[in-house]
Design an enzyme around this catalytic site. Structure first.
Site, PDB file in Angstrom:
ATOM      1  N   TYR A 172       1.011  -1.120  -0.009  1.00 31.87           N
ATOM      2  CA  TYR A 172      -0.063   0.032  -0.160  1.00 31.87           C
ATOM      3  C   TYR A 172       0.745   1.377  -0.024  1.00 31.87           C
ATOM      4  CZ  TYR A 172      -2.664  -3.633   2.456  1.00 31.87           C
ATOM      5  OH  TYR A 172      -3.046  -4.953   2.904  1.00 31.87           O
ATOM      6  N   ARG A 173       0.598   2.209  -1.027  1.00 33.78           N
ATOM      7  CA  ARG A 173       1.524   3.078  -1.043  1.00 33.78           C
ATOM      8  C   ARG A 173       1.451   4.163   0.174  1.00 33.78           C
ATOM      9  NH1 ARG A 173      -2.682   5.823  -5.003  1.00 33.78           N
ATOM     10  NH2 ARG A 173      -3.489   7.454  -3.563  1.00 33.78           N
ATOM     11  N   TRP A 186      -4.411   1.905   2.356  1.00 30.31           N
ATOM     12  CA  TRP A 186      -4.905   0.695   2.087  1.00 30.31           C
ATOM     13  C   TRP A 186      -6.350   0.645   1.722  1.00 30.31           C
ATOM     14  CZ3 TRP A 186      -2.763  -0.885   7.565  1.00 30.31           C
ATOM     15  CH2 TRP A 186      -3.360  -0.116   8.405  1.00 30.31           C
ATOM     16  N   GLU A 234       1.107 -14.098   3.412  1.00 29.70           N
ATOM     17  CA  GLU A 234       2.018 -13.788   2.126  1.00 29.70           C
ATOM     18  C   GLU A 234       3.597 -14.351   2.329  1.00 29.70           C
ATOM     19  OE1 GLU A 234      -0.174 -11.698   3.330  1.00 29.70           O
ATOM     20  OE2 GLU A 234      -1.244 -11.100   1.699  1.00 29.70           O
ATOM     21  N   ASP A 283      -1.577   7.296 -11.025  1.00 30.00           N
ATOM     22  CA  ASP A 283      -1.971   5.796 -10.352  1.00 30.00           C
ATOM     23  C   ASP A 283      -1.739   4.787 -11.532  1.00 30.00           C
ATOM     24  OD1 ASP A 283      -2.703   4.076  -8.502  1.00 30.00           O
ATOM     25  OD2 ASP A 283      -3.708   5.569  -7.492  1.00 30.00           O
TER      26      ASP A 283
HETATM   27  C1  LIG Z   1       3.020  -1.011  -7.142  1.00 29.37           C
HETATM   28  C2  LIG Z   1       1.898  -1.371  -6.396  1.00 29.37           C
HETATM   29  C3  LIG Z   1       1.126  -0.429  -5.505  1.00 29.37           C
HETATM   30  C4  LIG Z   1       0.231  -0.751  -5.003  1.00 29.37           C
HETATM   31  N1  LIG Z   1      -0.644   0.265  -3.994  1.00 29.37           N
HETATM   32  C5  LIG Z   1      -1.584  -0.083  -3.488  1.00 29.37           C
HETATM   33  C6  LIG Z   1      -2.297   0.962  -2.706  1.00 29.37           C
HETATM   34  O1  LIG Z   1      -1.744   2.024  -2.584  1.00 29.37           O
HETATM   35  N2  LIG Z   1      -3.281   0.717  -1.868  1.00 29.37           N
HETATM   36  C7  LIG Z   1      -4.022  -0.572  -2.000  1.00 29.37           C
HETATM   37  O2  LIG Z   1      -5.046  -0.913  -1.403  1.00 29.37           O
HETATM   38  N3  LIG Z   1      -3.321  -1.501  -2.953  1.00 29.37           N
HETATM   39  C8  LIG Z   1      -2.482  -1.378  -3.753  1.00 29.37           C
HETATM   40  N4  LIG Z   1      -1.791  -2.298  -4.411  1.00 29.37           N
HETATM   41  C9  LIG Z   1      -2.511  -3.404  -4.699  1.00 29.37           C
HETATM   42  C10 LIG Z   1      -2.483  -4.495  -3.489  1.00 29.37           C
HETATM   43  O3  LIG Z   1      -1.087  -4.620  -2.974  1.00 29.37           O
HETATM   44  C11 LIG Z   1      -2.835  -5.848  -3.645  1.00 29.37           C
HETATM   45  O4  LIG Z   1      -4.414  -5.605  -4.092  1.00 29.37           O
HETATM   46  C12 LIG Z   1      -2.447  -6.831  -2.816  1.00 29.37           C
HETATM   47  O5  LIG Z   1      -3.088  -8.077  -3.081  1.00 29.37           O
HETATM   48  C13 LIG Z   1      -3.263  -6.432  -1.217  1.00 29.37           C
HETATM   49  O6  LIG Z   1      -3.077  -7.415  -0.373  1.00 29.37           O
HETATM   50  P1  LIG Z   1      -4.082  -7.767   0.564  1.00 29.37           P
HETATM   51  O7  LIG Z   1      -4.998  -8.664   0.041  1.00 29.37           O
HETATM   52  O8  LIG Z   1      -3.225  -8.900   1.849  1.00 29.37           O
HETATM   53  O9  LIG Z   1      -4.542  -6.567   1.303  1.00 29.37           O
HETATM   54  C14 LIG Z   1      -0.613  -1.893  -5.299  1.00 29.37           C
HETATM   55  C15 LIG Z   1      -0.077  -2.776  -5.838  1.00 29.37           C
HETATM   56  C16 LIG Z   1       1.229  -2.606  -6.740  1.00 29.37           C
HETATM   57  C17 LIG Z   1       1.944  -3.586  -7.563  1.00 29.37           C
HETATM   58 MN   LIG Z   2      -3.306 -10.711   2.216  1.00 29.47          MN
END
Ligand SMILES: Cc1cc2nc3c(=O)[nH]c(=O)nc-3n(C[C@H](O)[C@H](O)[C@H](O)COP(=O)(O)O)c2cc1C
Ligand SMILES: [Mn+2]
Length: 485
Positions: A172-173, A186, A234, A283
């Site tokens: 999450y950025r 998130w 993960e 984005d």
């Molecule tokens: C470079 C990059 C940046 C990302 N930034 C965000 C973000 O800012 N917020 C977000 O919710 N998901 C972001 N994502 C997507 C999440 O990392 C992805 O949905 C991940 O599966 C979330 O994991 P979780 O299911 O454990 O929450 C990003 C993915 C990438 C590749």
């Molecule tokens: Mn997860």
């Protein structure tokens, strides 16, 4: 062969001419973006900026930004190998005799490598900073001109489910607000947000510990973006992929654990209910996503390696690094999806669709209405719920060939009959839905239609030349002297 850490990966990329060092000074304010964008669009290498302006810390970018680099990152010659390993597990059967058992041993070894290993120290603890925490040490990028500020773009964000105690890691950025405060972006549907909500709902006003690790071995970094089921760690997936357990070390200020080989770790907390404007940010979609309210991350402690390397990425108009990361997910998760939906032959999310805006699926249709069942199943499957347009085609269509899909699908549909709209959750980054996070999705049944589906006309065949003629003309072609024409 598993990489020890980010440096090990960088060394390998460099040896394989997949990474170039940039020794001149380049500004993390916009300039690095322009370098990285040009490089990925031209099929260029990953870049290691040795002298980002105003920082002593080098910055690595585009580490995953090609098919080849994704394969190196995950230690395979083809991502399908991981898909096959996953399938192998899913199809595992009780061993019948001694030989069967013997054959299973490597699999059990693989299982062993899944479980993260707790260690008491590690490289990420070489330097521990508690009193003068400052993000200014790191070359955090201001990516695009219209961005609200500097953003940490490639963090592994760790939190724990307050009910089950299970760990989550998501990417999450994080927008830099000041030296020790950032946003925590998130999105609603993600696990970090769920942990946060649960605490808040239970009236727990205590801080929620969060840790962000930046830069690790590539399989571990990559695992942060995987759409795994909630409460599936993960770090286990990372261990499975790299064939070696991820070593986890306790944080200084909380009982969270982070990969011991991390370059940089930011430890801190978010306060339930404390929100702040975050964004806009250039984005994944290629547009600026709008500003919105997100939790605030307070950093209490930073730990890092001596001479840390800062890992970063940019997102923007496709194809970018995130496309290659997403493509590998598509390949790895196909066997998992096919467990639930065995009629699916293949799937493709073209770059222009930014992951889920366009999902092309081929199926082997066996009963009426099956294409629609597949759409709804996809909409009900974790983050695949974000699929905005799903186009289902017959198994003879190669979904990796977007031109072929367009040709056959457009011919095969009666739009009013074959297009279905549903309402439901929408990705937070979608700027077109009528409301944030909620809107419509479209399913297109572009399979051939059957009488049992109410189609009373005859369905035509695709034109194909008869094979003997093709063969004969192969010869005649040469004789006619057209080979060199
Ligand atoms: C470079 C990059 C940046 C990302 N930034 C965000 C973000 O800012 N917020 C977000 O919710 N998901 C972001 N994502 C997507 C999440 O990392 C992805 O949905 C991940 O599966 C979330 O994991 P979780 O299911 O454990 O929450 C990003 C993915 C990438 C590749
Ligand atoms: Mn997860």
């Amino acid at each position: 062969m598993a990489f020890d850490d980010l440096r090990d990966f960088i060394r390998t990329l460099e040896k394989q001419r997949e990474l170039k060092r940039v020794s001149i000074e380049v500004d993390p304010y916009l300039e690095i973006t322009e370098f990285a964008d040009r490089s990925v669009k031209n099929g260029g290498p990953a870049l290691l900026f040795e002298k980002p302006k105003n920082s002593k810390v080098p910055l690595a970018i585009n580490l995953f930004a090609s098919k080849r680099r994704m394969e190196i990152a995950l230690g395979v010659t083809d991502i399908e190998e991981i898909a096959q390993r996953i399938s192998g597990f899913l199809q595992m059967q009780r061993p019948e005799g001694f030989l069967d058992k013997l054959k299973m041993l490597p699999k059990l070894g693989e299982l062993n490598s899944m479980f993260p290993k707790a260690v008491s120290g590690g490289p990420c603890k070489e330097i521990i900073v508690r009193n003068d925490v400052s993000l200014d040490r790191f070359p955090i990028m201001h990516c695009w001109p219209g961005d609200a500020g500097r953003f940490i773009t490639l963090p592994m964000v760790f939190s724990k489910n307050p009910e089950t105690g299970k760990r989550n890691c998501g990417m999450y950025r994080m927008q830099v607000f000041d030296q020790k405060t950032t946003g925590m972006h998130w999105q609603k549907h993600k696990q970090g947000a769920e942990h946060y909500r649960r605490r808040f709902r239970e009236g727990d006003s205590a801080r929620m510990p969060v840790a962000a690790a930046i830069g690790s071995d590539p399989a571990t970094m990559y695992s942060a973006i995987l759409p795994l089921p909630p409460d599936l760690d993960e770090m286990m997936f990372a261990g499975f992929v790299r064939g070696r357990p991820v070593e986890m070390v306790k944080c200084e200020t909380s009982d969270l654990e982070v990969p011991a080989n991390s370059e940089i770790v930011l430890e801190g907390y978010v306060n339930p209910g404390e929100l702040r404007r975050e964004g806009p940010f250039g984005d994944h979609t290629g547009f600026y996503s709008l500003d919105d309210e997100y939790p605030v991350f307070h950093i209490e402690c930073m730990t890092y390696r001596k001479n840390p390397i800062y890992a970063s990425t940019i997102v923007g108009p496709p194809p970018m690094e995130d496309f290659y990361m997403g493509k590998a997910i598509e390949r790895m998760f196909l066997p998992l999806i096919r467990m639930q939906l065995p009629e699916i032959r293949d799937m493709c999310m073209p770059a222009q669709g930014i992951f889920h805006n366009l999902v092309l699926v081929s199926i082997r249709k066996s009963y009426p209405g099956q294409a629609r069942k597949v759409m709804h199943a996809i909409w009900g499957l974790g983050q695949a719920m974000f699929s905005k347009c799903i186009v289902v085609v017959d198994e003879d269509v190669d979904v990796q060939n977007v031109t072929e899909v367009a040709w056959k699908a457009l011919n095969n549909i009666d739009p009013q009959r074959d297009i279905e709209f549903v309402m439901g959750p929408i990705d937070s980054l979608d700027h077109a839905s009528r409301m944030p996070n909620y809107g419509s999705k479209m399913g297109v049944d572009a399979t051939s239609k059957w009488a049992s589906e109410g189609f009373t006309r005859r369905w035509p065949n695709v034109i194909e030349m008869s094979p003997p003629v093709v063969k004969r003309v192969d010869e005649l072609w040469k004789r006619a002297g057209l080979d060199h024409a």
